[in-house]
Design a protein around this motif. Structure first.
Motif, short mmCIF file in Angstrom:
data_model
loop_
_atom_site.label_atom_id
_atom_site.label_comp_id
_atom_site.label_asym_id
_atom_site.label_seq_id
_atom_site.Cartn_x
_atom_site.Cartn_y
_atom_site.Cartn_z
N PHE A 1 0.78 -1.21 0.10
CA PHE A 1 -0.02 -0.04 0.08
C PHE A 1 1.02 1.16 0.20
O PHE A 1 0.51 2.30 -0.79
N PHE A 2 1.72 1.25 0.91
CA PHE A 2 2.78 2.57 1.14
C PHE A 2 3.68 2.67 -0.37
O PHE A 2 3.95 3.85 -0.65
N VAL A 3 4.04 1.49 -0.88
CA VAL A 3 4.75 1.62 -2.06
C VAL A 3 3.98 2.09 -3.32
O VAL A 3 4.24 3.06 -4.15
N ILE A 4 2.70 1.53 -3.20
CA ILE A 4 1.77 2.25 -4.19
C ILE A 4 1.41 3.60 -4.13
O ILE A 4 1.34 4.65 -4.90
N LEU A 5 1.33 4.00 -2.79
CA LEU A 5 1.15 5.48 -2.56
C LEU A 5 2.19 6.27 -2.81
O LEU A 5 2.01 7.44 -3.35
N PHE A 6 3.41 5.82 -2.46
CA PHE A 6 4.80 6.62 -2.93
C PHE A 6 4.82 6.97 -4.34
O PHE A 6 5.24 7.83 -4.79
N LEU A 7 4.66 5.68 -5.18
CA LEU A 7 4.65 5.51 -6.50
C LEU A 7 3.62 6.61 -7.14
O LEU A 7 4.04 7.39 -7.89
N GLY A 8 2.23 6.85 -6.75
CA GLY A 8 1.27 7.51 -6.97
C GLY A 8 1.88 9.16 -6.85
O GLY A 8 1.44 9.92 -7.51
N PHE A 9 2.49 9.31 -5.71
CA PHE A 9 2.77 10.61 -5.19
C PHE A 9 4.12 11.32 -6.39
O PHE A 9 4.16 12.30 -6.63
N LEU A 10 4.95 10.26 -6.62
CA LEU A 10 6.03 10.51 -7.49
C LEU A 10 5.38 10.73 -8.73
O LEU A 10 5.82 11.70 -9.60
N LEU A 11 4.65 9.96 -9.13
CA LEU A 11 4.10 10.14 -10.66
C LEU A 11 3.18 11.65 -10.57
O LEU A 11 3.28 12.43 -11.50
N ALA A 12 2.37 11.76 -9.42
CA ALA A 12 1.75 13.26 -9.51
C ALA A 12 2.64 14.44 -9.43
O ALA A 12 2.39 15.36 -10.06
N LEU A 13 3.83 14.29 -8.88
CA LEU A 13 4.69 15.05 -8.62
C LEU A 13 5.36 15.44 -9.95
O LEU A 13 5.71 16.62 -10.52
N GLY A 14 5.71 14.33 -10.79
CA GLY A 14 6.28 14.50 -12.03
C GLY A 14 5.46 15.09 -13.12
O GLY A 14 5.89 15.89 -13.80
#
Length: 181
Positions: free
Chosen positions: A8-21
């Motif tokens: 869950f936290f890995v997916i959340l972190f990857l989602g954050f990185l995608l949104a930031l990008g």
């Protein structure tokens, strides 16, 4: 259980990185330098730099994206617009002032139609009706009439940034002195 939490936290972190990008990408391609980097835009840029949207008394400067790309969540669609603009730039570029002048009416119509359809939403993102105080009597009268008729900014305030392009149907208002251009 631990794997689920870590996942869950890995997916959340990857989602954050995608949104930031995505935000960084939009910020980069939506800037003035990116918009005017094509030779096609040099003519539009020359006109823009002479306008009050570029040089204002308050020091506020509206950029290309502020007026030409809808705000809010829809800014994500800038990617679609970017791809379309690049395709047109490659297949049918505006190279000369003559090319620009020939295409100007169609481009102005496209932007005006979008503003009419969206009730000048891009304008009111910056210009708040309750904070505006028109300087001329005809402007005050027109703003009062606007409340009754349902007209929006673009119905009177067009040709503000780029060189004049006639708009059929608006000639009557212009003759009556109702347009404060």
């Amino acid at each position: 259980m631990i794997r689920s939490i870590i996942g869950f936290f890995v997916i959340l972190f990857l989602g954050f990185l995608l949104a930031l990008g995505a935000w960084q990408f939009i910020h980069h391609v939506g800037g003035w330098d990116a918009c005017t980097s094509c030779h096609s835009m040099k003519f539009a840029d020359e006109e823009y730099q002479k306008s009050t949207h570029y040089k204002s008394r308050s020091g506020v400067r509206a950029g290309c994206v502020d007026c030409h790309i809808p705000g809010g969540v829809l800014r994500v669609l800038i990617f679609k617009q970017l791809i379309k603009d690049r395709y047109v730039e490659l297949t049918n570029p505006i190279v000369t002032k003559g090319d620009w002048d020939r295409r100007r009416p169609a481009l102005a119509k496209k932007v005006r139609d979008r503003l009419v359809y969206n009730k000048s939403d891009i304008c009111v993102g910056c210009h708040k009706e309750d904070a505006m105080v028109p300087m001329k009597d005809r402007g005050k009268k027109a703003h009062q009439e606007m409340k009754k008729t349902g007209d929006t900014c673009i119905d009177c305030h067009y040709n503000l940034v780029h060189e004049r392009v006639p708009w059929e149907g608006k000639a009557k208002k212009l003759e009556e002195g109702m347009l404060d251009l």
